[in-house]
Design a protein around this motif. Structure first.
Motif, PDB file in Angstrom:
ATOM      1  N   LEU A 240      11.111   0.987   7.067  1.00 36.56           N
ATOM      2  CA  LEU A 240      10.974  -0.438   7.399  1.00 36.56           C
ATOM      3  C   LEU A 240      10.155  -1.171   6.346  1.00 36.56           C
ATOM      4  O   LEU A 240      10.473  -2.308   5.976  1.00 36.56           O
ATOM      5  CB  LEU A 240      10.336  -0.590   8.782  1.00 36.56           C
ATOM      6  N   VAL A 241       9.099  -0.528   5.868  1.00 31.81           N
ATOM      7  CA  VAL A 241       8.314  -1.147   4.791  1.00 31.81           C
ATOM      8  C   VAL A 241       9.189  -1.363   3.563  1.00 31.81           C
ATOM      9  O   VAL A 241       9.117  -2.404   2.895  1.00 31.81           O
ATOM     10  CB  VAL A 241       7.086  -0.278   4.460  1.00 31.81           C
ATOM     11  N   TRP A 242      10.043  -0.393   3.276  1.00 33.35           N
ATOM     12  CA  TRP A 242      10.925  -0.514   2.113  1.00 33.35           C
ATOM     13  C   TRP A 242      11.919  -1.655   2.304  1.00 33.35           C
ATOM     14  O   TRP A 242      12.203  -2.410   1.362  1.00 33.35           O
ATOM     15  CB  TRP A 242      11.657   0.810   1.894  1.00 33.35           C
ATOM     16  N   LEU A 243      12.452  -1.800   3.509  1.00 36.04           N
ATOM     17  CA  LEU A 243      13.450  -2.848   3.764  1.00 36.04           C
ATOM     18  C   LEU A 243      12.867  -4.249   3.673  1.00 36.04           C
ATOM     19  O   LEU A 243      13.605  -5.209   3.440  1.00 36.04           O
ATOM     20  CB  LEU A 243      14.087  -2.639   5.143  1.00 36.04           C
ATOM     21  N   THR A 244      11.571  -4.383   3.849  1.00 38.00           N
ATOM     22  CA  THR A 244      10.971  -5.717   3.703  1.00 38.00           C
ATOM     23  C   THR A 244      10.942  -6.175   2.252  1.00 38.00           C
ATOM     24  O   THR A 244      10.814  -7.375   1.989  1.00 38.00           O
ATOM     25  CB  THR A 244       9.537  -5.735   4.254  1.00 38.00           C
ATOM     26  N   GLY A 245      11.027  -5.241   1.315  1.00 37.21           N
ATOM     27  CA  GLY A 245      10.987  -5.612  -0.092  1.00 37.21           C
ATOM     28  C   GLY A 245       9.631  -6.059  -0.572  1.00 37.21           C
ATOM     29  O   GLY A 245       9.516  -6.690  -1.636  1.00 37.21           O
ATOM     30  N   SER A 246       8.573  -5.744   0.158  1.00 34.70           N
ATOM     31  CA  SER A 246       7.222  -6.139  -0.226  1.00 34.70           C
ATOM     32  C   SER A 246       6.670  -5.145  -1.240  1.00 34.70           C
ATOM     33  O   SER A 246       6.249  -4.041  -0.887  1.00 34.70           O
ATOM     34  CB  SER A 246       6.317  -6.205   1.012  1.00 34.70           C
ATOM     35  N   ARG A 247       6.673  -5.526  -2.490  1.00 34.10           N
ATOM     36  CA  ARG A 247       6.259  -4.608  -3.549  1.00 34.10           C
ATOM     37  C   ARG A 247       4.766  -4.320  -3.518  1.00 34.10           C
ATOM     38  O   ARG A 247       4.346  -3.172  -3.700  1.00 34.10           O
ATOM     39  CB  ARG A 247       6.654  -5.195  -4.905  1.00 34.10           C
ATOM     40  N   THR A 248       3.955  -5.339  -3.286  1.00 35.12           N
ATOM     41  CA  THR A 248       2.503  -5.136  -3.239  1.00 35.12           C
ATOM     42  C   THR A 248       2.128  -4.195  -2.105  1.00 35.12           C
ATOM     43  O   THR A 248       1.350  -3.251  -2.289  1.00 35.12           O
ATOM     44  CB  THR A 248       1.786  -6.477  -3.063  1.00 35.12           C
ATOM     45  N   THR A 249       2.687  -4.437  -0.918  1.00 36.35           N
ATOM     46  CA  THR A 249       2.371  -3.592   0.228  1.00 36.35           C
ATOM     47  C   THR A 249       2.870  -2.172   0.016  1.00 36.35           C
ATOM     48  O   THR A 249       2.168  -1.202   0.342  1.00 36.35           O
ATOM     49  CB  THR A 249       2.986  -4.188   1.505  1.00 36.35           C
ATOM     50  N   ALA A 250       4.073  -2.006  -0.513  1.00 38.01           N
ATOM     51  CA  ALA A 250       4.616  -0.670  -0.729  1.00 38.01           C
ATOM     52  C   ALA A 250       3.771   0.112  -1.728  1.00 38.01           C
ATOM     53  O   ALA A 250       3.496   1.307  -1.526  1.00 38.01           O
ATOM     54  CB  ALA A 250       6.062  -0.770  -1.211  1.00 38.01           C
ATOM     55  N   ALA A 251       3.342  -0.540  -2.800  1.00 36.38           N
ATOM     56  CA  ALA A 251       2.550   0.152  -3.815  1.00 36.38           C
ATOM     57  C   ALA A 251       1.179   0.566  -3.273  1.00 36.38           C
ATOM     58  O   ALA A 251       0.745   1.708  -3.450  1.00 36.38           O
ATOM     59  CB  ALA A 251       2.387  -0.740  -5.043  1.00 36.38           C
ATOM     60  N   THR A 252       0.494  -0.357  -2.602  1.00 38.64           N
ATOM     61  CA  THR A 252      -0.825  -0.031  -2.058  1.00 38.64           C
ATOM     62  C   THR A 252      -0.722   0.975  -0.923  1.00 38.64           C
ATOM     63  O   THR A 252      -1.599   1.829  -0.757  1.00 38.64           O
ATOM     64  CB  THR A 252      -1.528  -1.300  -1.569  1.00 38.64           C
ATOM     65  N   LEU A 253       0.357   0.919  -0.161  1.00 40.91           N
ATOM     66  CA  LEU A 253       0.551   1.890   0.912  1.00 40.91           C
ATOM     67  C   LEU A 253       0.753   3.291   0.360  1.00 40.91           C
ATOM     68  O   LEU A 253       0.234   4.278   0.910  1.00 40.91           O
ATOM     69  CB  LEU A 253       1.745   1.472   1.767  1.00 40.91           C
ATOM     70  N   ALA A 254       1.492   3.404  -0.739  1.00 38.34           N
ATOM     71  CA  ALA A 254       1.698   4.717  -1.354  1.00 38.34           C
ATOM     72  C   ALA A 254       0.371   5.324  -1.811  1.00 38.34           C
ATOM     73  O   ALA A 254       0.111   6.516  -1.605  1.00 38.34           O
ATOM     74  CB  ALA A 254       2.664   4.585  -2.527  1.00 38.34           C
ATOM     75  N   VAL A 255      -0.487   4.503  -2.415  1.00 38.19           N
ATOM     76  CA  VAL A 255      -1.799   4.997  -2.846  1.00 38.19           C
ATOM     77  C   VAL A 255      -2.633   5.416  -1.642  1.00 38.19           C
ATOM     78  O   VAL A 255      -3.309   6.457  -1.653  1.00 38.19           O
ATOM     79  CB  VAL A 255      -2.530   3.926  -3.670  1.00 38.19           C
ATOM     80  N   ALA A 256      -2.600   4.619  -0.567  1.00 40.85           N
ATOM     81  CA  ALA A 256      -3.380   4.935   0.634  1.00 40.85           C
ATOM     82  C   ALA A 256      -2.898   6.238   1.274  1.00 40.85           C
ATOM     83  O   ALA A 256      -3.714   7.036   1.763  1.00 40.85           O
ATOM     84  CB  ALA A 256      -3.283   3.784   1.627  1.00 40.85           C
ATOM     85  N   LEU A 257      -1.592   6.459   1.281  1.00 43.56           N
ATOM     86  CA  LEU A 257      -1.060   7.710   1.837  1.00 43.56           C
ATOM     87  C   LEU A 257      -1.541   8.916   1.036  1.00 43.56           C
ATOM     88  O   LEU A 257      -1.882   9.959   1.609  1.00 43.56           O
ATOM     89  CB  LEU A 257       0.467   7.661   1.861  1.00 43.56           C
ATOM     90  N   VAL A 258      -1.576   8.772  -0.279  1.00 35.68           N
ATOM     91  CA  VAL A 258      -2.072   9.866  -1.125  1.00 35.68           C
ATOM     92  C   VAL A 258      -3.537  10.142  -0.808  1.00 35.68           C
ATOM     93  O   VAL A 258      -3.965  11.304  -0.728  1.00 35.68           O
ATOM     94  CB  VAL A 258      -1.875   9.518  -2.606  1.00 35.68           C
ATOM     95  N   VAL A 259      -4.327   9.078  -0.599  1.00 35.38           N
ATOM     96  CA  VAL A 259      -5.751   9.242  -0.288  1.00 35.38           C
ATOM     97  C   VAL A 259      -5.932  10.038   0.999  1.00 35.38           C
ATOM     98  O   VAL A 259      -6.814  10.900   1.104  1.00 35.38           O
ATOM     99  CB  VAL A 259      -6.431   7.860  -0.182  1.00 35.38           C
ATOM    100  N   ILE A 260      -5.099   9.780   2.004  1.00 33.54           N
ATOM    101  CA  ILE A 260      -5.206  10.512   3.269  1.00 33.54           C
ATOM    102  C   ILE A 260      -4.718  11.950   3.121  1.00 33.54           C
ATOM    103  O   ILE A 260      -5.367  12.896   3.592  1.00 33.54           O
ATOM    104  CB  ILE A 260      -4.407   9.787   4.370  1.00 33.54           C
TER     105      ILE A 260
END
Length: 457
Positions: A240-260
């Protein structure tokens, strides 16, 4: 004929009832820690005699999220009173009243620290002074009161229910409202980006709500607290995040997932297999398809225009000619646009929480929010497991996202998440939260005389 030995046979000695050993103390209050009664701490943190039903908590969360999400696209509060503004104010007041009642009715579960309240109060006072200097005292005061009401509501909820119930309930409520918006706006996918129907959420807002719930879900998977359905839920939220096309959110979310994920001690077998399968899947999507390229180049030449508009607004904010009061205290929280020169348009939307902070609260306000984020990050680093991975992941997600998105220090869903992390990561809150879980994990002993005698031995 019976024989007699000369003494009466002693009755068989009763074995004293065994007392279950006390479980080891949880680190910081683990979500889902099992108590002696077989219930998790999320269900057993209600005081004696109080119902443990979670519907009042979820009702309050719905009210708080409903009064912060956008109800109209492209409309910002500037001081006028209309039905939407009045209704959102009433919903926010209802959420505050309910959270206060719950905190008084259930008794205090946590002893909250003073850092978050002190920094938030300083920031809001500075914003009101800035609004007075800019001639927008009343609108700036209204927004400051809304932010204060939101923060107070979150503090009351934490006192009433504890961290282990409030944080998951709030993030799941955000996910539910995002699901409603997606279900009623699924037809917008034809335009290239998923948007909300009711409520009319923008793609970036939907991406944030789904991303916050995704971080909670992954955290539960990492801590081995997830149910069977949460692994496919995580995949759905990522899609769903990908379908929104929000590049800023997708990029920061990927970094946050790696941190967890890098803080995981061990994985369950399904989680490990899913992680291993995700590596070639992501590599294939990046190298063999145009999905990532299409998302990055979404909008074509409009990307350059969007970036140029942002830099124009940032440059205008840094070179804005203001009076002494406005330079130090800003122009109030109502300033969502900034005047620009040399363009065919007169004003430009502020697309950064930090640039907005400089314009709205001046140098002093920017220093306060910088200190707020820094102290919260340090407190999150000092938080023991299992909360530390989630706090750090959420902070990376919202703080990095705030560089290109506004609303982190306003009445918004991103502020709700940041305020919860700030309140929950304070030292006083962590200590009282650990005591709460430690007391809940201690087995309930029988109050009969025999059990008391056994316990005294």
């Amino acid at each position: 004929m019976s024989t007699t030995t000369g003494r009466h046979a002693a009755p068989p000695r009763e074995r004293p009832p065994t007392v279950a050993p006390r479980p080891p103390r949880a680190e910081g209050g683990a979500p889902g820690l099992q108590t002696s009664a077989g219930r998790s701490t999320e269900e057993s943190d209600a005081p004696d005699g109080q119902p443990s039903s979670g519907w009042p908590l979820y009702l309050c969360c719905i009210l708080l999220v409903a009064c912060t999400i956008p109800w109209r696209r492209g409309t910002y509060f500037s001081g006028g009173l209309d039905p939407v503004v009045a209704l959102k104010g009433l919903i926010g007041a209802a959420g505050l009243a309910l959270s206060f009642y719950l905190s008084r009715d259930r008794g205090s579960q946590l002893r909250l620290g003073a850092r978050t309240i002190a920094l938030a109060t300083s920031y809001l006072v500075i914003s009101v002074i800035g609004g007075w200097a800019a001639g927008t005292t009343l609108p700036s005061l209204v927004i400051a009161v809304r932010v204060a009401m939101l923060l107070a509501s979150l503090a009351f909820l934490l006192q009433a229910f504890g961290i282990a119930r409030v944080v998951p309930a709030m993030l799941r409520t955000m996910g539910l409202l995002a699901a409603l918006a997606i279900a009623t706006g699924i037809g917008t996918l034809a335009s290239g980006r998923l948007q909300g129907g009711i409520p009319p959420l923008a793609p970036n807002e939907i991406a944030f709500l789904c991303g916050a719930l995704l971080l909670l879900t992954v955290h539960r998977i990492v801590e081995r607290e997830a149910t069977r359905g949460e692994l496919p839920l995580a995949a759905l939220l990522a899609a769903l995040v990908w379908l929104t096309g929000s590049r800023t959110t997708a990029a920061t979310l990927a970094v946050a997932l790696v941190v967890i994920i890098i803080q995981a001690r061990r994985f369950s077998v399904p989680a490990f297999l899913a992680l291993v399968a995700a590596v070639p899947a992501v590599a294939y999507a990046v190298l063999a398809t145009s999905a990532v390229t299409d998302m990055l180049l979404r909008g074509g030449s409009q990307n350059v225009t969007t970036l140029s508009s942002r830099t124009i607004a940032w440059q205008a904010a840094l070179t804005m000619d203001t009076s002494t009061y406005q330079r130090w205290f800003g122009g109030g929280l109502t300033m969502k646009h900034i005047p620009v020169g040399g363009q065919y348009w007169q004003t430009q939307l502020l697309d950064s929480s930090w640039v907005s902070g400089l314009v709205q609260t001046g140098i002093l306000g920017l220093a306060v929010i910088g200190l707020w984020v820094l102290t919260t990050t340090v407190a999150a680093l000092r938080t023991p497991r299992p909360w530390r991975p989630l706090w750090l992941g959420l902070l990376v997600f919202i703080v990095f996202r705030s560089l290109l998105e506004s609303g982190l220090f306003d009445a918004s869903t991103s502020f709700i998440v940041f305020a919860l992390v700030s309140l929950a990561s304070e030292h006083s809150t962590r200590v009282s939260g650990a005591e709460e879980v430690d007391a809940a994990a201690q087995p309930r002993r029988e109050t009969s005389p025999s059990s008391l005698a056994t316990a005294d031995r």
